[in-house]
Motif scaffolding. Structure first.
Motif, PDB file in Angstrom:
ATOM      1  N   LEU A  57       0.822  -0.969   0.006  1.00 42.43           N
ATOM      2  CA  LEU A  57       0.144  -0.045  -0.185  1.00 42.43           C
ATOM      3  C   LEU A  57       0.900   1.034   0.352  1.00 42.43           C
ATOM      4  CD1 LEU A  57      -3.349  -0.785   2.667  1.00 42.43           C
ATOM      5  CD2 LEU A  57      -2.970  -0.798  -0.052  1.00 42.43           C
ATOM      6  N   LEU A  58       2.172   1.425   0.383  1.00 48.17           N
ATOM      7  CA  LEU A  58       3.328   2.009   0.169  1.00 48.17           C
ATOM      8  C   LEU A  58       2.676   3.535  -0.845  1.00 48.17           C
ATOM      9  CD1 LEU A  58       5.974   1.134   2.106  1.00 48.17           C
ATOM     10  CD2 LEU A  58       3.719   2.596   2.735  1.00 48.17           C
ATOM     11  N   PRO A  59       3.410   2.344  -2.207  1.00 48.93           N
ATOM     12  CA  PRO A  59       3.224   3.782  -3.543  1.00 48.93           C
ATOM     13  C   PRO A  59       1.192   4.429  -4.018  1.00 48.93           C
ATOM     14  CG  PRO A  59       4.378   0.761  -3.743  1.00 48.93           C
ATOM     15  CD  PRO A  59       3.761   1.043  -2.544  1.00 48.93           C
ATOM     16  N   VAL A  60       0.583   3.296  -2.967  1.00 53.10           N
ATOM     17  CA  VAL A  60      -0.582   3.842  -3.319  1.00 53.10           C
ATOM     18  C   VAL A  60      -0.669   5.265  -1.787  1.00 53.10           C
ATOM     19  CG1 VAL A  60      -3.186   3.832  -2.655  1.00 53.10           C
ATOM     20  CG2 VAL A  60      -1.745   2.023  -4.035  1.00 53.10           C
ATOM     21  N   LEU A  61      -0.163   5.342  -1.199  1.00 54.52           N
ATOM     22  CA  LEU A  61       0.478   5.945  -0.271  1.00 54.52           C
ATOM     23  C   LEU A  61       0.715   7.447  -0.612  1.00 54.52           C
ATOM     24  CD1 LEU A  61      -1.113   8.010   2.911  1.00 54.52           C
ATOM     25  CD2 LEU A  61       1.369   5.634   3.476  1.00 54.52           C
ATOM     26  N   ASP A  62       1.442   7.178  -1.653  1.00 56.88           N
ATOM     27  CA  ASP A  62       2.522   7.568  -2.518  1.00 56.88           C
ATOM     28  C   ASP A  62       1.835   8.793  -3.084  1.00 56.88           C
ATOM     29  OD1 ASP A  62       4.978   7.202  -0.328  1.00 56.88           O
ATOM     30  OD2 ASP A  62       5.752   6.379  -1.782  1.00 56.88           O
ATOM     31  N   ASP A  63       1.276   7.944  -3.988  1.00 57.52           N
ATOM     32  CA  ASP A  63       0.529   8.605  -5.241  1.00 57.52           C
ATOM     33  C   ASP A  63      -0.714   9.374  -4.343  1.00 57.52           C
ATOM     34  OD1 ASP A  63       1.841   7.258  -6.913  1.00 57.52           O
ATOM     35  OD2 ASP A  63       0.254   5.776  -7.544  1.00 57.52           O
ATOM     36  N   MET A  64      -1.566   8.647  -3.307  1.00 58.82           N
ATOM     37  CA  MET A  64      -2.476  10.236  -2.605  1.00 58.82           C
ATOM     38  C   MET A  64      -1.446  11.300  -2.626  1.00 58.82           C
ATOM     39  SD  MET A  64      -5.219   8.870  -2.943  1.00 58.82           S
ATOM     40  CE  MET A  64      -6.571   9.255  -1.645  1.00 58.82           C
ATOM     41  N   GLU A  65      -0.763  11.558  -1.873  1.00 56.27           N
ATOM     42  CA  GLU A  65       0.488  12.101  -1.109  1.00 56.27           C
ATOM     43  C   GLU A  65       0.995  13.083  -2.494  1.00 56.27           C
ATOM     44  OE1 GLU A  65       1.491  14.694   1.526  1.00 56.27           O
ATOM     45  OE2 GLU A  65       0.740  13.023   1.886  1.00 56.27           O
ATOM     46  N   ARG A  66       0.557  12.683  -3.215  1.00 58.12           N
ATOM     47  CA  ARG A  66       0.930  13.485  -4.663  1.00 58.12           C
ATOM     48  C   ARG A  66      -0.133  14.830  -5.075  1.00 58.12           C
ATOM     49  NH1 ARG A  66       5.435  10.012  -5.660  1.00 58.12           N
ATOM     50  NH2 ARG A  66       4.437   8.077  -6.823  1.00 58.12           N
ATOM     51  N   ALA A  67      -1.370  13.674  -5.174  1.00 62.46           N
ATOM     52  CA  ALA A  67      -2.837  14.273  -5.115  1.00 62.46           C
ATOM     53  C   ALA A  67      -3.159  14.543  -4.893  1.00 62.46           C
ATOM     54  CB  ALA A  67      -3.514  12.809  -5.704  1.00 62.46           C
ATOM     55  N   ARG A  68      -3.226  15.171  -3.040  1.00 66.30           N
ATOM     56  CA  ARG A  68      -2.743  16.372  -2.440  1.00 66.30           C
ATOM     57  C   ARG A  68      -2.739  17.180  -2.908  1.00 66.30           C
ATOM     58  NH1 ARG A  68      -1.518  17.954   2.823  1.00 66.30           N
ATOM     59  NH2 ARG A  68       0.148  16.363   3.252  1.00 66.30           N
ATOM     60  N   GLN A  69      -0.832  17.762  -3.142  1.00 67.85           N
ATOM     61  CA  GLN A  69      -0.357  18.438  -3.230  1.00 67.85           C
ATOM     62  C   GLN A  69      -0.535  18.874  -4.643  1.00 67.85           C
ATOM     63  OE1 GLN A  69       4.172  16.874  -3.579  1.00 67.85           O
ATOM     64  NE2 GLN A  69       4.120  16.695  -1.198  1.00 67.85           N
ATOM     65  N   SER A  70      -0.492  17.974  -5.674  1.00 64.30           N
ATOM     66  CA  SER A  70      -0.719  19.033  -7.127  1.00 64.30           C
ATOM     67  C   SER A  70      -2.126  19.717  -6.712  1.00 64.30           C
ATOM     68  CB  SER A  70      -0.976  18.363  -8.029  1.00 64.30           C
ATOM     69  OG  SER A  70      -2.418  16.897  -7.717  1.00 64.30           O
ATOM     70  N   LEU A 126      -6.530   7.225 -11.466  1.00 65.59           N
ATOM     71  CA  LEU A 126      -5.124   6.226 -11.175  1.00 65.59           C
ATOM     72  C   LEU A 126      -5.171   5.816  -9.920  1.00 65.59           C
ATOM     73  CD1 LEU A 126      -3.214   8.548 -13.774  1.00 65.59           C
ATOM     74  CD2 LEU A 126      -4.514   5.692 -14.229  1.00 65.59           C
ATOM     75  N   VAL A 127      -5.049   6.792  -8.922  1.00 70.67           N
ATOM     76  CA  VAL A 127      -4.782   6.291  -7.563  1.00 70.67           C
ATOM     77  C   VAL A 127      -5.585   5.353  -7.043  1.00 70.67           C
ATOM     78  CG1 VAL A 127      -4.532   7.184  -5.008  1.00 70.67           C
ATOM     79  CG2 VAL A 127      -3.928   7.898  -7.101  1.00 70.67           C
ATOM     80  N   PHE A 128      -6.927   5.322  -7.439  1.00 70.68           N
ATOM     81  CA  PHE A 128      -8.096   4.855  -7.119  1.00 70.68           C
ATOM     82  C   PHE A 128      -8.227   3.449  -7.575  1.00 70.68           C
ATOM     83  CE2 PHE A 128     -12.552   2.518  -7.633  1.00 70.68           C
ATOM     84  CZ  PHE A 128     -12.939   2.433  -6.093  1.00 70.68           C
ATOM     85  N   HIS A 129      -8.007   3.088  -8.845  1.00 71.09           N
ATOM     86  CA  HIS A 129      -7.906   2.125  -9.725  1.00 71.09           C
ATOM     87  C   HIS A 129      -5.902   1.176  -9.127  1.00 71.09           C
ATOM     88  CE1 HIS A 129     -10.587   2.387 -12.658  1.00 71.09           C
ATOM     89  NE2 HIS A 129     -10.679   3.357 -12.946  1.00 71.09           N
ATOM     90  N   LYS A 130      -5.430   1.942  -9.090  1.00 71.33           N
ATOM     91  CA  LYS A 130      -3.916   1.393  -8.168  1.00 71.33           C
ATOM     92  C   LYS A 130      -4.596   0.839  -7.540  1.00 71.33           C
ATOM     93  CE  LYS A 130       1.079   2.201  -7.822  1.00 71.33           C
ATOM     94  NZ  LYS A 130       2.189   3.666  -7.507  1.00 71.33           N
ATOM     95  N   LEU A 131      -5.052   1.289  -5.981  1.00 71.29           N
ATOM     96  CA  LEU A 131      -5.862   1.092  -4.890  1.00 71.29           C
ATOM     97  C   LEU A 131      -6.476  -0.257  -4.812  1.00 71.29           C
ATOM     98  CD1 LEU A 131      -5.657   0.820  -2.166  1.00 71.29           C
ATOM     99  CD2 LEU A 131      -7.225   2.298  -2.013  1.00 71.29           C
ATOM    100  N   GLN A 132      -7.839  -0.163  -6.192  1.00 77.16           N
ATOM    101  CA  GLN A 132      -8.404  -1.635  -6.199  1.00 77.16           C
ATOM    102  C   GLN A 132      -7.255  -2.834  -6.846  1.00 77.16           C
ATOM    103  OE1 GLN A 132     -10.993  -0.031  -8.785  1.00 77.16           O
ATOM    104  NE2 GLN A 132     -12.958  -1.126  -7.653  1.00 77.16           N
ATOM    105  N   HIS A 133      -5.972  -2.672  -7.738  1.00 78.28           N
ATOM    106  CA  HIS A 133      -5.491  -3.428  -8.050  1.00 78.28           C
ATOM    107  C   HIS A 133      -4.510  -4.028  -6.720  1.00 78.28           C
ATOM    108  CE1 HIS A 133      -2.722  -5.814 -11.151  1.00 78.28           C
ATOM    109  NE2 HIS A 133      -1.647  -5.451 -10.486  1.00 78.28           N
ATOM    110  N   VAL A 134      -3.939  -3.371  -6.331  1.00 78.90           N
ATOM    111  CA  VAL A 134      -3.313  -3.940  -5.165  1.00 78.90           C
ATOM    112  C   VAL A 134      -4.127  -5.015  -3.783  1.00 78.90           C
ATOM    113  CG1 VAL A 134      -1.901  -2.984  -2.326  1.00 78.90           C
ATOM    114  CG2 VAL A 134      -1.275  -2.089  -4.346  1.00 78.90           C
TER     115      VAL A 134
END
Length: 194
Positions: free
Chosen positions: A94-107, A123-131
């Motif tokens: 789940l760490l890569p998903v968390l990283d993507d969520m952090e980047r999304a929040r900043q953007s 994209l982040v949601f699909h990544k989380l579903q995949h994991v």
């Protein structure tokens, strides 16, 4: 023979009989004593043998109990280690998903185009579903009009059915249900037609 002589003779016979009887009794006593000594010796040997068997069994019992206690401790420790490792594995995924969520929040803070933000979140949601799917998590598929199944659904309430064919069937899904490796971890909360 006179009466005295007869008496003397009888006394001598009695004395001889008593002597013979005493010797016979002495021999019987000796034989009984020998039997008792033999029985006592055999009894002592039997007691010694029984005591040795008992000591051996006690030793085996103590060893078996110690082995069982060690086994119980080892399995409890392995269970704790397995739980920690399983959690560590999931969190690592789940760490890569968390990283993507952090980047999304900043953007989101600097973004002017909401469509780009929505695409990023998608994209982040699909990544989380995949994991989660890789780890065995699946959504319980439910459609309006499906039969109520208490193995997968939890009825929150009943409302009047809009049509006759929806009586006793699912009218609405309030919350999705999930299974993890074919075991229900959350029941789907549904509304049933009455």
């Amino acid at each position: 023979m006179s009466d005295k002589d007869i008496k003397k003779e009888q006394e001598q016979e009695e004395l001889q009989d008593n002597t013979v009887n005493a010797e016979a009794n002495g021999q019987e006593e000796q034989a009984l004593n020998k039997e008792e000594e033999t029985e006592t010796a055999e009894g002592t040997q039997q007691e010694d043998k029984t005591a040795a068997e008992l000591a051996d069994m006690k030793d085996k019992y103590v060893r078996l109990m110690a082995e069982f206690e060690n086994f119980r401790r080892r399995t409890a420790k392995e269970r704790i280690e397995l739980s920690k490792t399983a959690t560590q594995d999931l969190m690592g995924s789940l760490l890569p998903v968390l990283d993507d969520m952090e980047r999304a929040r900043q953007s989101i803070e600097t973004a002017k185009d909401t469509n780009a933000v929505l695409e990023g979140l998608e994209l982040v949601f699909h990544k989380l579903q995949h994991v989660t799917q890789q780890k065995g998590l699946k959504v319980v598929e439910i459609n309006v009009g499906d039969n109520f199944d208490s193995d997968y659904h939890e009825a929150v309430t009943q409302v009047p059915a809009p049509s006759e064919e929806l009586k006793g069937k699912i009218i609405d899904v309030i919350e999705k249900g999930y299974t993890l490796n074919e075991k229900v971890i959350r029941f789907a909360k549904v509304i049933i037609g009455a």
